[in-house]
Design an enzyme around this catalytic site. Structure first.
Site, PDB file in Angstrom:
ATOM      1  CG  ASN A  65      45.730  33.762  42.346  1.00 18.13           C
ATOM      2  OD1 ASN A  65      46.665  34.453  42.767  1.00 18.13           O
ATOM      3  ND2 ASN A  65      45.034  34.076  41.255  1.00 18.13           N
ATOM      4  CD1 TRP A  66      46.690  33.358  49.124  1.00 19.79           C
ATOM      5  CD2 TRP A  66      47.667  34.888  50.436  1.00 19.79           C
ATOM      6  NE1 TRP A  66      46.672  32.884  50.417  1.00 19.79           N
ATOM      7  CE2 TRP A  66      47.267  33.801  51.243  1.00 19.79           C
ATOM      8  CE3 TRP A  66      48.305  35.966  51.045  1.00 19.79           C
ATOM      9  CZ2 TRP A  66      47.478  33.770  52.616  1.00 19.79           C
ATOM     10  CZ3 TRP A  66      48.527  35.928  52.419  1.00 19.79           C
ATOM     11  CH2 TRP A  66      48.115  34.843  53.193  1.00 19.79           C
ATOM     12  CE  LYS A  67      42.272  36.364  42.122  1.00 19.82           C
ATOM     13  NZ  LYS A  67      41.125  36.690  41.324  1.00 19.82           N
TER      14      LYS A  67
ATOM     15  CG  HIS B 192      44.923  35.010  36.860  1.00 16.57           C
ATOM     16  ND1 HIS B 192      44.068  36.084  36.823  1.00 16.57           N
ATOM     17  CD2 HIS B 192      44.396  34.133  37.749  1.00 16.57           C
ATOM     18  CE1 HIS B 192      43.060  35.853  37.660  1.00 16.57           C
ATOM     19  NE2 HIS B 192      43.237  34.678  38.244  1.00 16.57           N
TER      20      HIS B 192
ATOM     21  CD  GLU C   8      42.542  38.839  38.802  1.00 19.46           C
ATOM     22  OE1 GLU C   8      43.572  38.694  39.484  1.00 19.46           O
ATOM     23  OE2 GLU C   8      41.419  38.465  39.191  1.00 19.46           O
TER      24      GLU C   8
ATOM     25  CD  GLU D 143      41.256  31.007  37.507  1.00 21.70           C
ATOM     26  OE1 GLU D 143      40.973  30.820  38.688  1.00 21.70           O
ATOM     27  OE2 GLU D 143      42.053  31.884  37.136  1.00 21.70           O
TER      28      GLU D 143
ATOM     29  N   GLY E 119      35.921  36.193  41.189  1.00 20.51           N
ATOM     30  CA  GLY E 119      35.650  37.233  42.170  1.00 20.51           C
ATOM     31  C   GLY E 119      34.220  37.764  42.135  1.00 20.51           C
TER      32      GLY E 119
ATOM     33  CB  SER F  58      32.886  32.344  42.476  1.00 20.96           C
ATOM     34  OG  SER F  58      32.998  33.719  42.114  1.00 20.96           O
TER      35      SER F  58
ATOM     36  N   GLY G 278      40.756  31.782  44.598  1.00 22.00           N
ATOM     37  CA  GLY G 278      41.238  33.135  44.862  1.00 22.00           C
ATOM     38  C   GLY G 278      40.873  33.570  46.269  1.00 22.00           C
ATOM     39  N   GLY G 279      39.802  34.352  46.378  1.00 18.56           N
ATOM     40  CA  GLY G 279      39.390  34.958  47.645  1.00 18.56           C
ATOM     41  C   GLY G 279      39.404  34.023  48.843  1.00 18.56           C
TER      42      GLY G 279
HETATM   43  P1  PGA Z   1      38.155  33.832  42.985  1.00 19.25           P
HETATM   44  O1  PGA Z   1      39.453  33.960  42.062  1.00 19.25           O
HETATM   45  O2  PGA Z   1      38.194  32.464  43.632  1.00 19.25           O
HETATM   46  O3  PGA Z   1      38.295  34.926  43.991  1.00 19.25           O
HETATM   47  O4  PGA Z   1      36.971  33.983  42.092  1.00 19.25           O
HETATM   48  C1  PGA Z   1      39.929  32.869  41.314  1.00 19.25           C
HETATM   49  C2  PGA Z   1      41.158  33.262  40.524  1.00 19.25           C
HETATM   50  O5  PGA Z   1      41.191  34.361  39.961  1.00 19.25           O
HETATM   51  O6  PGA Z   1      42.137  32.495  40.429  1.00 19.25           O
END
Ligand code: PGA
Length: 250
Positions: free
Chosen positions: A16-18, A99, A101, A172, A178, A210, A231-232
């Site tokens: 997930n590149w956000k 998600h 966010e 999640e 993050g 994470s 994510g990251g």
């Molecule tokens: P993260 O994000 O791996 O950077 O913690 C995961 C996500 O929000 O899907």
């Protein structure tokens, strides 16, 4: 790389590149990814403007492109929105729904999440519904209650003919996203069991929050963890490829 624990069978790996990247970054990272074996179940969820570019670049790599959001409405006068049918039209296979966010910064309610799921299902997109509790909810002993509530909103739509792989849940915990602090093995095992008890065993449940190339193998070795949402670490081709290889048991 942390791989003390053997990953039993092919796991689902989603990136997930956000709201990160550029056309140049998409080209660099996706070109650097290896071609995965045909039995892989790997997806990269890119920002809308780069979806078509991603579909082209990943054409022969056994890695598909997903979106991070979609409209709750069908095509029409909804300025600025992107419909499920548009995503399917350009070759997008998967979509993240709800998600944390989106829930936090865009006030997406459980009802909106359910409406988005309906749209995605009709367009035959694979739907990844994200659920997770905040730290306050966990510390107050309300984590399971919150997850149950988020799942209740979509449960009706998991009719018996729903294709197992057309629907996934991504657990999640909001506090793990993050933060560099993934949930513990015990927390993940307990919540995944809880989720499977609610949705049944045929639907995969991914863990996110994470996940890195250091902890992915261990996490994917936990009971009832069918894969990971990253994510990251998905913004780095070698880290993401390493996680995908762990998921393939390599
Ligand atoms: P993260 O994000 O791996 O950077 O913690 C995961 C996500 O929000 O899907």
């Amino acid at each position: 790389m942390g791989s003390e624990r053997q990953v039993a069978s092919t796991k689902i790996v989603m990136g997930n590149w956000k709201m990160n990247g550029s056309a140049a970054k998409v080209a660099t990272v996706l070109t650097a990814l290896p071609s995965f074996p045909p039995n892989s179940d790997i997806t990269i969820c890119l920002p809308f403007p780069y979806l078509a570019q991603g579909v082209q670049l990943l054409d022969d790599k056994h890695c598909v492109v997903g979106a991070q959001n979609l409209s709750e409405f069908a095509d029409g006068a909804y300025t600025g929105d992107v419909s499920a049918s548009m995503l399917a039209d350009i070759g997008c296979k998967t979509v993240l729904i709800g998600h944390s966010e989106r829930r936090t910064f865009f006030a997406e309610s459980d009802e909106v999440v359910a409406a988005k799921l309906t749209r995605a299902k009709h367009a035959r997109l694979r739907c990844v519904v994200c659920v997770g509790e905040t730290l306050i909810e966990r510390d107050s002993g309300l984590a399971q209650q919150r997850i149950q509530q988020q799942l209740n909103a979509v449960l009706k739509q998991l009719d018996s003919d729903a294709q197992a792989l057309a629907f996934c849940v991504a657990y999640e915990p909001v506090w793990a996203i993050g933060s560099g602090r993934a949930a513990t093995e015990a927390q993940i095992a307990e919540m995944h069991q809880f989720i499977k008890n609610i949705i049944g065993t045929k639907f995969p449940v991914l863990y996110g929050g994470s996940v890195t190339d250091d902890n992915a193998a261990n996490i994917m070795g936990i009971a009832n963890v069918d894969g990971v949402l990253v994510g990251g670490a998905s913004l780095d081709a070698s880290k993401f490829a390493a996680i995908c290889n762990e998921g393939l048991g390599k």
